[in-house]
Design an enzyme around this catalytic site. Sequence first.
Site, PDB file in Angstrom:
ATOM      1  N   ARG A   1      -2.431  -2.195  -3.571  1.00  0.00           N
ATOM      2  CA  ARG A   1      -3.663  -1.431  -3.344  1.00  0.00           C
ATOM      3  C   ARG A   1      -3.644  -0.214  -4.261  1.00  0.00           C
ATOM      4  O   ARG A   1      -2.670   0.546  -4.271  1.00  0.00           O
ATOM      5  CB  ARG A   1      -3.730  -0.971  -1.901  1.00  0.00           C
TER       6      ARG A   1
ATOM      7  N   ASN B   1     -14.259  -1.639  17.974  1.00  0.00           N
ATOM      8  CA  ASN B   1     -13.863  -1.423  19.376  1.00  0.00           C
ATOM      9  C   ASN B   1     -14.832  -0.632  20.236  1.00  0.00           C
ATOM     10  O   ASN B   1     -14.592  -0.485  21.425  1.00  0.00           O
ATOM     11  CB  ASN B   1     -12.501  -0.717  19.417  1.00  0.00           C
TER      12      ASN B   1
ATOM     13  N   ARG C   1     -13.630  14.688   8.507  1.00  0.00           N
ATOM     14  CA  ARG C   1     -14.417  15.040   7.317  1.00  0.00           C
ATOM     15  C   ARG C   1     -15.885  15.256   7.693  1.00  0.00           C
ATOM     16  O   ARG C   1     -16.415  14.535   8.547  1.00  0.00           O
ATOM     17  CB  ARG C   1     -14.346  13.942   6.259  1.00  0.00           C
TER      18      ARG C   1
ATOM     19  N   HIS D   1     -13.335   2.263   0.186  1.00  0.00           N
ATOM     20  CA  HIS D   1     -13.336   1.178   1.192  1.00  0.00           C
ATOM     21  C   HIS D   1     -13.904  -0.118   0.604  1.00  0.00           C
ATOM     22  O   HIS D   1     -14.353  -0.993   1.350  1.00  0.00           O
ATOM     23  CB  HIS D   1     -14.216   1.529   2.419  1.00  0.00           C
TER      24      HIS D   1
ATOM     25  N   GLY E   1     -15.890   0.745  14.725  1.00  0.00           N
ATOM     26  CA  GLY E   1     -16.888  -0.321  14.625  1.00  0.00           C
ATOM     27  C   GLY E   1     -16.468  -1.576  15.374  1.00  0.00           C
ATOM     28  O   GLY E   1     -17.300  -2.290  15.945  1.00  0.00           O
TER      29      GLY E   1
ATOM     30  N   GLY F   1     -13.917   4.026  10.811  1.00  0.00           N
ATOM     31  CA  GLY F   1     -12.541   4.251  11.253  1.00  0.00           C
ATOM     32  C   GLY F   1     -12.300   5.745  11.243  1.00  0.00           C
ATOM     33  O   GLY F   1     -13.207   6.516  11.543  1.00  0.00           O
TER      34      GLY F   1
ATOM     35  N   GLY G   1     -11.754   0.700  13.097  1.00  0.00           N
ATOM     36  CA  GLY G   1     -11.295   0.935  14.476  1.00  0.00           C
ATOM     37  C   GLY G   1     -12.439   1.215  15.435  1.00  0.00           C
ATOM     38  O   GLY G   1     -12.477   0.686  16.552  1.00  0.00           O
TER      39      GLY G   1
ATOM     40  N   GLU H   1      -8.053  -5.660   4.911  1.00  0.00           N
ATOM     41  CA  GLU H   1      -7.951  -5.311   3.495  1.00  0.00           C
ATOM     42  C   GLU H   1      -6.769  -6.006   2.830  1.00  0.00           C
ATOM     43  O   GLU H   1      -6.832  -6.404   1.673  1.00  0.00           O
ATOM     44  CB  GLU H   1      -7.874  -3.791   3.350  1.00  0.00           C
TER      45      GLU H   1
ATOM     46  N   ASN I   1       0.885  -1.167   0.000  1.00  0.00           N
ATOM     47  CA  ASN I   1       0.000   0.000   0.000  1.00  0.00           C
ATOM     48  C   ASN I   1       0.922   1.215   0.000  1.00  0.00           C
ATOM     49  O   ASN I   1       1.467   1.600   1.035  1.00  0.00           O
ATOM     50  CB  ASN I   1      -0.882  -0.040   1.251  1.00  0.00           C
TER      51      ASN I   1
ATOM     52  N   ASP J   1     -10.384  11.641  17.349  1.00  0.00           N
ATOM     53  CA  ASP J   1     -10.250  10.259  17.810  1.00  0.00           C
ATOM     54  C   ASP J   1     -11.443   9.882  18.690  1.00  0.00           C
ATOM     55  O   ASP J   1     -11.685  10.534  19.712  1.00  0.00           O
ATOM     56  CB  ASP J   1      -8.937  10.144  18.598  1.00  0.00           C
TER      57      ASP J   1
ATOM     58  N   HIS K   1     -18.279   0.571   7.851  1.00  0.00           N
ATOM     59  CA  HIS K   1     -16.847   0.701   8.162  1.00  0.00           C
ATOM     60  C   HIS K   1     -16.646   2.032   8.883  1.00  0.00           C
ATOM     61  O   HIS K   1     -16.797   3.104   8.292  1.00  0.00           O
ATOM     62  CB  HIS K   1     -16.041   0.659   6.851  1.00  0.00           C
TER      63      HIS K   1
ATOM     64  N   LYS L   1       3.359   0.743   3.077  1.00  0.00           N
ATOM     65  CA  LYS L   1       2.968  -0.275   4.061  1.00  0.00           C
ATOM     66  C   LYS L   1       3.035  -1.623   3.346  1.00  0.00           C
ATOM     67  O   LYS L   1       2.675  -1.711   2.168  1.00  0.00           O
ATOM     68  CB  LYS L   1       1.544  -0.034   4.548  1.00  0.00           C
TER      69      LYS L   1
HETATM   70  P1  AMP Z   1      -9.048   3.072  11.867  1.00  0.00           P
HETATM   71  O1  AMP Z   1      -9.002   4.227  10.891  1.00  0.00           O
HETATM   72  O2  AMP Z   1      -9.865   1.929  11.369  1.00  0.00           O
HETATM   73  O3  AMP Z   1      -7.703   2.665  12.390  1.00  0.00           O
HETATM   74  O4  AMP Z   1      -9.861   3.607  13.151  1.00  0.00           O
HETATM   75  C1  AMP Z   1      -9.428   4.690  13.922  1.00  0.00           C
HETATM   76  C2  AMP Z   1     -10.547   5.092  14.875  1.00  0.00           C
HETATM   77  O5  AMP Z   1     -10.859   3.972  15.729  1.00  0.00           O
HETATM   78  C3  AMP Z   1     -10.182   6.256  15.799  1.00  0.00           C
HETATM   79  O6  AMP Z   1     -11.259   7.181  15.854  1.00  0.00           O
HETATM   80  C4  AMP Z   1     -10.042   5.569  17.138  1.00  0.00           C
HETATM   81  O7  AMP Z   1     -10.383   6.421  18.194  1.00  0.00           O
HETATM   82  C5  AMP Z   1     -11.061   4.475  17.030  1.00  0.00           C
HETATM   83  N1  AMP Z   1     -10.872   3.490  18.095  1.00  0.00           N
HETATM   84  C6  AMP Z   1      -9.847   2.634  18.261  1.00  0.00           C
HETATM   85  N2  AMP Z   1     -10.010   1.945  19.433  1.00  0.00           N
HETATM   86  C7  AMP Z   1     -11.168   2.393  19.999  1.00  0.00           C
HETATM   87  C8  AMP Z   1     -11.895   2.103  21.192  1.00  0.00           C
HETATM   88  N3  AMP Z   1     -11.449   1.196  22.057  1.00  0.00           N
HETATM   89  N4  AMP Z   1     -13.050   2.776  21.429  1.00  0.00           N
HETATM   90  C9  AMP Z   1     -13.505   3.699  20.552  1.00  0.00           C
HETATM   91  N5  AMP Z   1     -12.870   4.032  19.420  1.00  0.00           N
HETATM   92  C10 AMP Z   1     -11.714   3.391  19.128  1.00  0.00           C
END
Ligand code: AMP
Length: 419
Positions: free
Chosen positions: A98, A342, A248, A187, A340, A217, A338, A392, A7, A290, A215, A14
């Site tokens: 990718r 967690n 965004r 995605h 969805g 993240g 991330g 992915e 990627n 975040d 999705h 990556k």
């Molecule tokens: P990604 O782009 O898929 O790596 O996702 C990043 C997002 O996942 C960020 O907003 C993180 O805060 C969120 N994230 C990761 N771990 C957790 C968690 N335990 N609770 C809530 N959000 C999380």
Amino acid sequence: MKILVLNSGSSSVKFQVIETDLERMNAHQDQTLATGLVEKIGLSDSRLVLKVPDRKAYTDYREILEHRAAIDWVLRILADPEVGILGEVAEVGAVGHRVVHGGEAFASSVIITPDVVQQIEDCSVLAPLHNPPNLRGYYAAHAALPDVPHIAVFDTAFHQTMAPHSFLYGIPFQLYTKHALRKYGFHGTSHRYVAFRGSQILGWEKDEKKLITVHLGNGCSAAAIDRGKSVDTSMGFTPLEGLLMGTRSGDMDPAIVPWLMAMEEMTLHQVNTMMNKHSGLYGISGVSSDMREIIEARAGGHQRADVAFRMFCYRVKKYIGAYAAAMGGVDAVFFTGGIGENSPEVREWALSGLEYMGIELDRHINDGLRGGEGEISSDGSKVKALVVPTNEEKTIARDVVRVLNGIMPSWEPPETVSP
Ligand code: AMP
């Protein structure tokens, strides 16, 4: 077969090495042998990180000025007798790349030929920040590994099954024929993987049900997948459209753009930056992009963090409702990314009130599921809800196997619109 998955971004590459073949992928037994990245390409302190399961991460620094040197470095480390995982570089049987934008030219993954390179270049006008570095990675990898097949896997390809009534915008049709201005969606590799894996967990055939994949993240998108085909998705001509994201805006009235340019004397560039980098969770909360920090701040009584959280979940719920309507029902909702994977809080808020549609969450199971895969709907829920961690890179490696074996996903070429 050992497959190198790349990627390539403008200043980073990556990589993963994944061992898979038809038998392993059908049994969900593909093995990730190593993951890593080279970052800060173009600077004097470029960094390589290599992670091998059950070993301490290996890190090294040196000056890497362009992608070719980065790929050479990766291959050297992968075959290093002390830290690597390959006996020799020749063990790499194929490379999966990718590629962000395949425009209307690519509805599935393909072996990269000079014609394919030309078409990817032609699509660069649609993704000027992504396709050129993706191609730079390909040129570098092809120079280093000229005798193995290189396969391109596109973020947009999965959504090429959308029909014109779904992908067109309500602007003059000529803009579509002249500029290919339409919804593409992104995605796609993640939505495809999650739809496949979620169905596999439930014991369903991959092409038999109506699914909504969500999705969440840093970037967020939802997709409506009707019997294996993407029929709608929330990201659009660019990844700006749709759900609220880390920075965004997602959906907004396009009239806001000229209004801001007039009233705030902002330039087009400034408005664009605002919508992409200063909006979303970050722009609303003023706290962070975040989700972990948003959740923490709202627990501490921060009102704007609370409204950002509510907006985020509300919009996911709205898209679930819209896509159920678009497909005439839904059999399952799969969460990934991330957030969805967690955040039980986000999943609970996004699904709350959807009992009338047959979606019932098991709160206890949902609360306990962070980072793994599994069902979060109650036993009696008509519509299943699952958490399915995305992968992915694995999808890219599997596509390499599919392309090399002459098997590609069974979706058909996009419908064309005659002017
Ligand atoms: P990604 O782009 O898929 O790596 O996702 C990043 C997002 O996942 C960020 O907003 C993180 O805060 C969120 N994230 C990761 N771990 C957790 C968690 N335990 N609770 C809530 N959000 C999380």
